[in-house]
Design a protein around this motif. Sequence first.
Motif, PDB file in Angstrom:
ATOM      1  N   LEU A   1       0.521  -1.096  -0.281  1.00 33.02           N
ATOM      2  CA  LEU A   1       0.107   0.297  -0.161  1.00 33.02           C
ATOM      3  C   LEU A   1       0.749   1.477   0.177  1.00 33.02           C
ATOM      4  N   GLY A   2       2.017   1.079   0.155  1.00 31.62           N
ATOM      5  CA  GLY A   2       3.000   2.040   0.381  1.00 31.62           C
ATOM      6  C   GLY A   2       3.037   3.158   1.635  1.00 31.62           C
ATOM      7  N   LEU A   3       2.972   2.429   2.724  1.00 29.21           N
ATOM      8  CA  LEU A   3       2.265   3.192   4.426  1.00 29.21           C
ATOM      9  C   LEU A   3       4.676   2.947   4.686  1.00 29.21           C
ATOM     10  N   LEU A   4       5.229   2.386   3.661  1.00 29.14           N
ATOM     11  CA  LEU A   4       6.628   1.431   4.773  1.00 29.14           C
ATOM     12  C   LEU A   4       7.838   2.701   4.391  1.00 29.14           C
ATOM     13  N   SER A   5       7.827   4.200   5.286  1.00 26.26           N
ATOM     14  CA  SER A   5       8.334   4.905   4.052  1.00 26.26           C
ATOM     15  C   SER A   5       9.059   5.741   6.778  1.00 26.26           C
ATOM     16  N   PRO A   6       9.513   6.946   6.087  1.00 23.57           N
ATOM     17  CA  PRO A   6      10.239   7.742   7.897  1.00 23.57           C
ATOM     18  C   PRO A   6       8.812   8.065   8.044  1.00 23.57           C
ATOM     19  N   SER A   7       7.664   7.509   7.322  1.00 18.09           N
ATOM     20  CA  SER A   7       7.149   8.996   8.117  1.00 18.09           C
ATOM     21  C   SER A   7       5.834   7.682   8.807  1.00 18.09           C
ATOM     22  N   LEU A   8       6.147   6.420   8.776  1.00 14.87           N
ATOM     23  CA  LEU A   8       5.199   5.572   9.746  1.00 14.87           C
ATOM     24  C   LEU A   8       5.947   5.737  10.897  1.00 14.87           C
ATOM     25  N   ILE A   9       4.870   5.264  11.750  1.00 13.94           N
ATOM     26  CA  ILE A   9       5.719   4.913  14.022  1.00 13.94           C
ATOM     27  C   ILE A   9       4.627   3.973  13.847  1.00 13.94           C
ATOM     28  N   ALA A  10       5.431   2.668  13.964  1.00 15.36           N
ATOM     29  CA  ALA A  10       4.771   1.741  13.954  1.00 15.36           C
ATOM     30  C   ALA A  10       4.811   0.671  14.968  1.00 15.36           C
ATOM     31  N   VAL A  11       3.938   0.847  15.757  1.00 13.37           N
ATOM     32  CA  VAL A  11       3.329   0.155  17.603  1.00 13.37           C
ATOM     33  C   VAL A  11       3.792  -0.837  17.375  1.00 13.37           C
ATOM     34  N   HIS A  12       4.688  -1.298  18.450  1.00 13.27           N
ATOM     35  CA  HIS A  12       4.388  -2.394  19.179  1.00 13.27           C
ATOM     36  C   HIS A  12       6.104  -3.921  18.153  1.00 13.27           C
ATOM     37  N   MET A  13       5.440  -3.926  17.290  1.00 14.50           N
ATOM     38  CA  MET A  13       5.902  -4.890  15.730  1.00 14.50           C
ATOM     39  C   MET A  13       7.243  -5.689  16.591  1.00 14.50           C
ATOM     40  N   VAL A  14       6.267  -6.638  17.798  1.00  8.82           N
ATOM     41  CA  VAL A  14       6.719  -7.665  18.095  1.00  8.82           C
ATOM     42  C   VAL A  14       6.717  -8.913  17.364  1.00  8.82           C
TER      43      VAL A  14
ATOM     44  N   GLN B   1      14.733  -0.711   5.740  1.00  2.55           N
ATOM     45  CA  GLN B   1      15.789  -0.328   4.303  1.00  2.55           C
ATOM     46  C   GLN B   1      14.213   1.067   4.462  1.00  2.55           C
ATOM     47  N   TYR B   2      12.910   1.127   5.211  1.00  2.00           N
ATOM     48  CA  TYR B   2      12.264   1.986   4.741  1.00  2.00           C
ATOM     49  C   TYR B   2      12.169   3.137   5.559  1.00  2.00           C
ATOM     50  N   ASP B   3      13.282   3.187   6.648  1.00  2.00           N
ATOM     51  CA  ASP B   3      13.663   3.814   7.678  1.00  2.00           C
ATOM     52  C   ASP B   3      12.460   4.571   8.060  1.00  2.00           C
ATOM     53  N   CYS B   4      11.522   3.083   8.520  1.00  3.96           N
ATOM     54  CA  CYS B   4      10.647   3.272   9.593  1.00  3.96           C
ATOM     55  C   CYS B   4      11.026   3.295  11.301  1.00  3.96           C
ATOM     56  N   SER B   5       9.883   4.054  12.038  1.00  2.00           N
ATOM     57  CA  SER B   5      10.028   4.436  12.997  1.00  2.00           C
ATOM     58  C   SER B   5       9.529   3.202  14.385  1.00  2.00           C
ATOM     59  N   ILE B   6       9.528   2.967  15.366  1.00  2.00           N
ATOM     60  CA  ILE B   6       8.791   1.731  15.741  1.00  2.00           C
ATOM     61  C   ILE B   6       8.985   2.567  17.450  1.00  2.00           C
ATOM     62  N   ALA B   7       8.017   2.037  17.998  1.00  2.00           N
ATOM     63  CA  ALA B   7       6.868   3.042  19.225  1.00  2.00           C
ATOM     64  C   ALA B   7       7.051   1.094  20.096  1.00  2.00           C
ATOM     65  N   HIS B   8       8.082   0.948  20.968  1.00  2.00           N
ATOM     66  CA  HIS B   8       8.367  -0.059  21.266  1.00  2.00           C
ATOM     67  C   HIS B   8       7.773   0.418  22.485  1.00  2.00           C
ATOM     68  N   CYS B   9       6.476  -0.879  23.532  1.00  2.00           N
ATOM     69  CA  CYS B   9       5.674  -0.847  24.481  1.00  2.00           C
ATOM     70  C   CYS B   9       5.838  -2.930  25.227  1.00  2.00           C
TER      71      CYS B   9
END
Length: 446
Positions: A247-260, A272-280
């Motif tokens: 869908l084209g959502l992987l980018s530096p603008s994405l804050i992906a929460v959990h990513m377990v 590769q897409y420079d995403c960020s992760i919110a680790h909880c």
Amino acid sequence: MNNREEIDTLIEAKWVIPVEPAEIVYNQHAIAINRGIIKDILPIAHANQRYKPQQTLTLSDHALIPGLINLHTHAAMTLMRGLADDLPLMEWLNKHIWPTENQHVNAQFVLDGTQLACAEMIKGGITCFNDMYFFPESCAQAAINSGMRAAIGMIVIDFPTPYASDADDYLAKGLELRDRYQHDPLLSFCFAPHAPYTVSDKTFSSILTYAEQLDAPIHTHLHETQDEIRISLELNGIRPLERMLQLGLLSPSLIAVHMVHLTDHEIKLVQQYDCSIAHCPSSNMKLASGFAPISSLVNQGVNIGLGTDGAASNNRLDMFEEMRLAALLAKASSGRADTLPAHQVLKMATLNGANALGLGKLTGSLAIGKAADITAINFSNINLTPCYDPISHLVYAASREHVSHVWANGRMLLDDKQLTTLDQTELQYRTTIWQERIATTSKQSI
């Protein structure tokens, strides 16, 4: 001495820990603040020669750090703290949280719940939070009332709630709110599609279009549980992250929460897409979601911030606890004691969160020209003695109970552990009202 420059505030401290540069601790330094901005960081003796402050605060036993940044929370859910504990995520949501929300959540609930959360966060040294919840206009008002910095989530979900009727309605209300407050110095905005299992491809595509036009982050739950991945495979034939990629959502603008639950390939995609992760970490453990592969993500250079999640699934908005757990879990899962050292965890709780939100030039570290978002920790407590390394102590020994003072944008929000912008007695009264209402409709006795 007569040529001293006039400024608003001078804070003198035993240590100043700027976070950037990494591992630096300035001894017997002061922070000069003027009009909400850090004007200088310098030795106390030099500060007294150079500046004439309207007020000076001497914190002889304290460390000054950047205000902590809670990269993921549902602040208003503080009113549901402990409502349905010890249950799997989907049962927790479907049988308890969502029914309670449908019956009770309105603009006043969100205002009261978010102000309660703001009080807890301020007392724990948090100066900025990234929120995802219904009635975000009430969240914005609560942040304004408290004086905190907030990234307001423009929530989107594909089913009706008391807040909005459909995806288009969510988006329209969120965008109107952003337009109304876009010039507020303490507020920023994120698109907040709830999760892949509650948001359609069409809605994600609309969000992406708006996000690109407005240069706004996209904040969503992703790869939180094995059930989420199983449902995606059954419905879409691919895992959620692959769907986001298509869908084209992987980018530096994405804050992906959990990513377990991530494969090695997915970890490389995030990098590769420079995403960020919110680790909880607390929420992941309490809901038995699993252990995020943080050491592998760190090794790939992924930007990781820390979040508490909501108080209904944690049950604390405590970034000191998240720092300690993040460090210990990374060490235990990697089998290496040098994984995620204290200075790196402190950066996760501050500058990394700011960078994820696009606020890294404004906050997240103590630097000249940045906003005076500052937390003071009192090291005089016997539980923090002796102290050989204050950065290590912040992660492994200190707790939110040691926070004494908090400033956001140069404004003091906590003065010697006392809230200055919120009425704690009124908050407790409002909370009791909501507790009684919710208790009468819940199977759980509260």
